[in-house]
Structures are given as structure tokens and as C-alpha cells.
Design an enzyme around this catalytic site. Structure first.
Site, PDB file in Angstrom:
ATOM      1  N   LYS A  50       0.909  -1.324   0.068  1.00  0.00           N
ATOM      2  CA  LYS A  50      -0.152   0.082  -0.221  1.00  0.00           C
ATOM      3  C   LYS A  50       0.957   1.308   0.145  1.00  0.00           C
ATOM      4  CE  LYS A  50      -4.516   0.101   1.817  1.00  0.00           C
ATOM      5  NZ  LYS A  50      -5.581  -0.101   3.548  1.00  0.00           N
TER       6      LYS A  50
HETATM    7  O1  G3P Z   1      -7.923   0.579   4.981  1.00  0.00           O
HETATM    8  C1  G3P Z   1      -8.392   1.847   4.757  1.00  0.00           C
HETATM    9  C2  G3P Z   1      -9.736   2.296   5.241  1.00  0.00           C
HETATM   10  O2  G3P Z   1     -10.635   1.271   4.857  1.00  0.00           O
HETATM   11  C3  G3P Z   1      -9.857   3.145   6.234  1.00  0.00           C
HETATM   12  O3  G3P Z   1     -11.307   3.167   6.877  1.00  0.00           O
HETATM   13  O4  G3P Z   1     -12.955   3.891   8.246  1.00  0.00           O
HETATM   14  O5  G3P Z   1     -10.534   4.693   8.839  1.00  0.00           O
HETATM   15  O6  G3P Z   1     -12.010   5.562   7.037  1.00  0.00           O
HETATM   16  P1  G3P Z   1     -11.758   4.425   8.078  1.00  0.00           P
END
Ligand code: G3P
Length: 214
Positions: free
Chosen positions: A83
Site C-alpha cells: 500500500k
Molecule cells: O483501509 C483503509 C480504510 O478502509 C480506512 O477506513 O474507516 O478509517 O476511514 P476508515
């Protein structure tokens, strides 16, 4: 549509992999930190559970550092996908890693233009963060829809991973748009399988079965 789990929790991954619907896993530094365990150890365990792309993120912000980290992390397992944040240094890194045969997942994507650049640099996956766009008053799924259309228009090889998924409707919308993948937190996957009418119906079937002469 493929479903990835967006978590670094090995117990949850093991449990849900048993459902037979988990095609891969995505992690990020925040999710790794939540486990309170060593990065390599967690990633190694995840790779042993799920036979699919496992995203692990670099923390360097310069291309040279990202490339060096990516080379090390990819040694953990053949299924590792690196990533990389979508910044100019990230684009440089994606290009070099592509040439070395290391797959990348362009992360922290919030616009179709960022996705276009990631596709051109050679990212294997593009991760638009729908929930965080919605949080800002934007329309996350609209951005996903633009990215999917853009990829189709030019036949790019990159696949879209809808990330920052907050609820089951995000997953339905991803499927309607034709996104390649949705990466979902364990709690969202639990909600996806659940329906009150399924529970009520099953209870009634089991009660009625008791009335059948044995
Ligand atoms: O993996 C990255 C992403 O899915 C993070 O999600 O909920 O922290 O915005 P969030």
C-alpha cells in the site's frame, strides 16, 4: 465482486475466512497499531490464513524509502501487496515497484484524478476512501463510480478496492457500480449476512419441525 476484510485482527480474519467469502485482506498502520503486535508477525499470520492479496502499507514518505520498505515487506509472502499513499513520491515508487513485479495498492485516494495518475503509474489496486469522503460532506460512491468508468474507458489493468466502508449500503452500491472489490470491516460483514426475517423464519421452521410426527 471480490470481498476483502479491512482489519488486522487475526481472530476475526480466521473466523470470517471460514465463511468462504473472503478473497483478501487490507491493513493500514492504524489497523496494525490497534492489535498491539509486531507488524511482520501479524502480516505473516494473515497470509497463512487467507490465500489472496494481503495489503501492507509503507510508512516512508519518499520514493526511495517506500521502495526499500516495499522490497522488505514483499519478502514476507508472495501474496503481499504494498500500500502506497497517492502523493508524487508514491507515484514514483509505484512505477519502480511495478517494473520489479511488486504489486501496489494506491491508498488515501479521494478523487478520480488521483486514481487516474495511480493507474498510469501502474498500481495494481486503487483504494478510494468512501466513508472519509462522505464524512466531509462529499459523495464517496460518486467518486468510486467515476473511477470505475475511467478504468473502463481506457482499459487500465488496475482494480478498484472500495475502502473506508462504513455500512452494508456502501457494499451494495459498490456492487451496483461494478467496483472490483469492497474491503469491509468485520462488523460490516457481520451485518451483511444478518436479516431479522431470516432469524424469524428460521425460528419458525425449527418450531414447526417439532410438530412433525417422528
Ligand atoms: O483501509 C483503509 C480504510 O478502509 C480506512 O477506513 O474507516 O478509517 O476511514 P476508515
Amino acid at each position: 465482486m471480490k470481498i476483502f476484510l479491512d482489519t488486522a485482527n487475526v481472530e476475526k480474519i480466521r473466523e470470517m475466512a471460514g465463511w468462504g467469502v473472503v478473497d483478501g485482506v487490507t491493513t493500514n498502520p492504524t489497523l496494525i497499531a490497534m492489535e498491539g503486535r509486531k507488524f511482520e508477525e501479524v502480516v505473516q499470520e494473515i497470509c497463512a490464513i487467507v490465500d489472496g492479496p494481503i495489503s501492507a502499507e509503507v510508512i516512508s514518505t519518499d520514493a526511495e524509502g517506500m521502495i526499500a520498505e516495499a522490497r522488505e515487506i514483499s519478502k514476507i509472502h508472495k501474496n503481499i501487496v504494498i500500500k502506497v499513499p497517492i502523493i508524487p513520491e508514491g507515484l514514483k515508487a509505484i512505477k519502480v515497484l511495478k517494473a520489479e513485479g511488486i504489486r501496489t495498492n494506491a491508498t488515501l485516494v479521494f478523487s478520480c484524478n488521483q486514481a487516474l495518475l495511480a493507474c498510469k503509474a501502474g498500481a495494481s489496486y486503487i483504494s478510494p476512501f468512501v466513508g472519509r469522503i462522505d464524512d466531509q460532506g462529499g459523495d464517496g460512491m460518486e467518486v468510486v463510480s467515476e473511477i470505475v468508468q475511467m478504468i473502463e474507458n481506457y482499459d487500465f489493468e488496475s482494480e478498484v478496492i472500495v475502502a473506508s466502508v462504513r455500512h452494508p449500503v456502501h457494499v451494495v452500491e459498490s456492487a451496483m457500480i461494478g467496483a472490483h472489490i469492497a474491503t469491509v470491516p468485520a462488523g460490516v460483514l457481520e451485518k451483511m449476512v444478518k436479516h431479522t426475517l431470516t432469524d424469524v423464519g428460521l425460528k419458525r421452521f425449527l418450531e414447526d419441525w417439532e410438530k412433525v410426527p417422528k
